[in-house]
Design a protein around this motif. Structure first.
Motif, short mmCIF file in Angstrom:
data_model
loop_
_atom_site.label_atom_id
_atom_site.label_comp_id
_atom_site.label_asym_id
_atom_site.label_seq_id
_atom_site.Cartn_x
_atom_site.Cartn_y
_atom_site.Cartn_z
N MET A 91 0.83 -1.22 0.00
CA MET A 91 0.00 0.00 0.00
C MET A 91 0.86 1.27 0.00
O MET A 91 0.40 2.35 0.24
CB MET A 91 -0.79 -0.04 1.28
N ASN A 92 2.14 1.10 -0.25
CA ASN A 92 3.03 2.25 -0.08
C ASN A 92 3.62 2.85 -1.35
O ASN A 92 3.02 2.85 -2.41
CB ASN A 92 4.16 1.88 0.87
N ASN A 93 4.78 3.30 -1.23
CA ASN A 93 5.52 4.25 -2.04
C ASN A 93 5.82 3.94 -3.51
O ASN A 93 4.93 3.85 -4.35
CB ASN A 93 6.84 4.53 -1.33
N GLU A 94 7.11 3.82 -3.81
CA GLU A 94 7.56 3.96 -5.19
C GLU A 94 7.21 2.80 -6.13
O GLU A 94 7.27 1.65 -5.78
CB GLU A 94 9.09 4.15 -5.20
N GLN A 95 6.81 3.16 -7.33
CA GLN A 95 6.66 2.20 -8.42
C GLN A 95 6.57 3.00 -9.71
O GLN A 95 5.99 4.07 -9.74
CB GLN A 95 5.41 1.33 -8.25
N ASN A 96 7.11 2.48 -10.78
CA ASN A 96 7.06 3.20 -12.03
C ASN A 96 5.86 2.77 -12.88
O ASN A 96 5.86 1.73 -13.48
CB ASN A 96 8.37 3.04 -12.82
N SER A 97 4.87 3.61 -12.87
CA SER A 97 3.67 3.47 -13.68
C SER A 97 2.95 2.14 -13.51
O SER A 97 2.32 1.89 -12.50
CB SER A 97 4.01 3.67 -15.15
N THR A 98 3.08 1.30 -14.48
CA THR A 98 2.25 0.10 -14.59
C THR A 98 2.44 -0.91 -13.45
O THR A 98 1.49 -1.52 -13.01
CB THR A 98 2.51 -0.58 -15.94
N SER A 99 3.66 -1.04 -12.97
CA SER A 99 3.89 -1.98 -11.88
C SER A 99 3.12 -1.56 -10.64
O SER A 99 2.82 -2.36 -9.78
CB SER A 99 5.38 -2.08 -11.56
N GLY A 100 2.79 -0.27 -10.55
CA GLY A 100 1.99 0.21 -9.42
C GLY A 100 0.62 -0.44 -9.42
O GLY A 100 0.18 -0.95 -8.40
N ARG A 101 0.00 -0.43 -10.58
CA ARG A 101 -1.33 -1.05 -10.68
C ARG A 101 -1.28 -2.54 -10.42
O ARG A 101 -2.11 -3.09 -9.73
CB ARG A 101 -1.90 -0.81 -12.08
N GLN A 102 -0.28 -3.19 -11.01
CA GLN A 102 -0.12 -4.63 -10.82
C GLN A 102 -0.03 -4.99 -9.35
O GLN A 102 -0.78 -5.81 -8.86
CB GLN A 102 1.16 -5.11 -11.53
N ASN A 103 0.94 -4.34 -8.69
CA ASN A 103 1.17 -4.65 -7.29
C ASN A 103 -0.04 -4.33 -6.44
O ASN A 103 -0.31 -5.02 -5.47
CB ASN A 103 2.38 -3.89 -6.78
N ILE A 119 -1.12 12.47 -0.83
CA ILE A 119 -2.18 11.47 -0.88
C ILE A 119 -1.95 10.48 -2.02
O ILE A 119 -1.99 9.27 -1.81
CB ILE A 119 -3.56 12.15 -1.04
N VAL A 120 -1.70 10.99 -3.21
CA VAL A 120 -1.52 10.08 -4.35
C VAL A 120 -0.22 9.27 -4.20
O VAL A 120 -0.17 8.11 -4.60
CB VAL A 120 -1.55 10.81 -5.70
N ASP A 121 0.79 9.86 -3.63
CA ASP A 121 2.02 9.11 -3.38
C ASP A 121 1.74 7.95 -2.44
O ASP A 121 2.13 6.81 -2.70
CB ASP A 121 3.10 10.01 -2.77
N TYR A 122 1.05 8.24 -1.37
CA TYR A 122 0.76 7.21 -0.38
C TYR A 122 -0.10 6.10 -0.98
O TYR A 122 0.13 4.92 -0.75
CB TYR A 122 0.07 7.81 0.84
N ALA A 123 -1.11 6.50 -1.74
CA ALA A 123 -2.04 5.53 -2.30
C ALA A 123 -1.52 4.90 -3.59
O ALA A 123 -2.16 4.02 -4.15
CB ALA A 123 -3.40 6.18 -2.55
N ALA A 124 -0.37 5.36 -4.05
CA ALA A 124 0.26 4.82 -5.27
C ALA A 124 -0.58 5.05 -6.52
O ALA A 124 -0.81 4.16 -7.31
CB ALA A 124 0.56 3.32 -5.10
N TYR A 125 -1.05 6.31 -6.66
CA TYR A 125 -1.75 6.70 -7.88
C TYR A 125 -1.05 7.90 -8.49
O TYR A 125 -0.27 8.59 -7.84
CB TYR A 125 -3.21 7.07 -7.58
N ASN A 126 -1.39 8.14 -9.72
CA ASN A 126 -0.90 9.32 -10.41
C ASN A 126 -1.73 10.53 -9.97
O ASN A 126 -2.91 10.40 -9.66
CB ASN A 126 -1.04 9.12 -11.92
N ARG A 127 -1.08 11.69 -9.96
CA ARG A 127 -1.79 12.89 -9.51
C ARG A 127 -2.99 13.20 -10.40
O ARG A 127 -4.03 13.66 -9.92
CB ARG A 127 -0.83 14.08 -9.46
#
Lengths: 201, 201
Positions: free
Chosen positions: A1-13, B40-48
């Motif tokens: 539920m946290n921080n860094e991911q580059n684009s698409t891997s964010g949705r996957q995870n 908020i978007v960083d925490y939730a892992a979404y794009n702004r």
DNA sequence: CATAAAGTGTCTACTCGTTAGACACTTACA
DNA sequence: TGTAAGTGTCTAACGAGTAGACACTTTATG
């Protein structure tokens, strides 16, 4: 539920994370054997097709959940200590506290040890992971030159620690992280060896 | 994070739900005024960009969070009692228990009352909602024909109940739902009026 | 034993939620 | 005063997620 991911891997995870969380809840409600893929996607509000994009079957999801949590536990032990907690002493170093902290943060998962028909492998691999951390991330130093079989000593202290953790979890985390850690410190003082985080070198 | 939705609205609601959860966490960490949309978007892992698809700004998200939780509270009061809990007595009917149950289930949200710079409106609208439920969903019946200003009586009991809830939350839910409900029942017995769920007619 | 009901695993074409990135602002602050 | 950070808006493109069908296997029921 946290921080860094580059684009698409964010949705996957994110999706995988939700499926895992759903599995945790359903394991508590229905048990491992009676949970179906449909149950999981219904609970997590996904389409059944989506499940099979990410996982082959229930077994693979369960393994991913177990492995990711235990890897997280291992990783947490090696992390620098988070400030704000002052229980960090010379006897019980940051890694032990990080373990406690990680378990508490993920208590929703670790509560699964209270169930019979739970995550396959949890009851055996959880203590094994604690031992692994002790073996790989701690250095034990003799205090008064009494010779001891180091392998046995690590097993002994690791499983001792595990016993306390297990009790803490089973009791529903009635005492705080700080209180728990202090209990452990008190018991640790009775040993002839002090142990130390490997990172301190 | 639950059950039914037809296709696309599932994705929509899921995202909104995650943004709300992120806001809750960040309110606790940083407070309302210092939280930014980026946080908020960083925490939730979404794009702004995604944020602005769903909400105009931080204010709208905060209002959606508050309103949805309080509406959920209202709705929960009217729901049929869930089996498995046996505290349902003649004096304190199912709705009161449902309120307690809902708050506990969503304790992560209601803990926000412990913070100063928290959700705008929470500290005033939360007790108002309790009162509203008492006014709209309960019928109070006289026990021994002593006349009482019913409006005042409802306010009195509603805010009394709120006081107990507030204390329970602030104490970190130290007693269980069942224990808490029994406390309330005991206090309720001292009244000259018994109250009843409107659904019982 | 037969039949229904529910679950499984796979595949396809569509759709719409999400992304990256740019733009013209407005605060905040050293 | 300048610069770093945040805001609100918009666009083109991507791809995660969806519906729904198919051919099974498993479980429960009369």
């Amino acid at each position: 539920m946290n921080n860094e991911q580059n684009s698409t891997s964010g949705r996957q995870n994110r999706t995988k994370e939700h499926l895992k969380q759903a599995l945790i809840e359903l394991l508590k409600e229905k048990g491992y054997h009676t949970v179906t893929v449909k149950n999981i996607v219904d609970y997590a509000a996904y389409n059944r097709s989506t499940f099979y994009i990410h996982y082959q079957d229930k077994v693979e999801l369960a393994e991913d959940l177990l492995i990711s949590m235990l890897q997280g536990l291992e990783a947490s032990a090696g992390k620098p200590h988070v400030p704000g907690h002052k229980v960090y002493t010379a006897t019980l170093h940051a890694p032990s506290f990080n373990i406690v902290s990680y378990i508490y943060k993920n208590r929703n998962f670790f509560e699964l040890i209270n169930y019979d028909d739970t995550l396959p492998g949890l009851h055996t691999r959880f203590p094994q992971t604690i031992l692994k951390i002790y073996q790989e991330q701690f250095i034990f130093e003799t205090i008064n030159n009494i010779p001891v079989n180091m392998d046995y000593f690590k097993r002994y202290t690791a499983y001792g620690f595990y016993g306390l953790l297990h009790n803490w979890i089973q009791d529903g985390f009635r005492i705080t992280q700080e209180e728990f850690i202090h209990e452990v410190i008190d018991l640790t003082k009775t040993h002839m060896y002090s142990f130390k985080y490997i990172g301190d070198h």
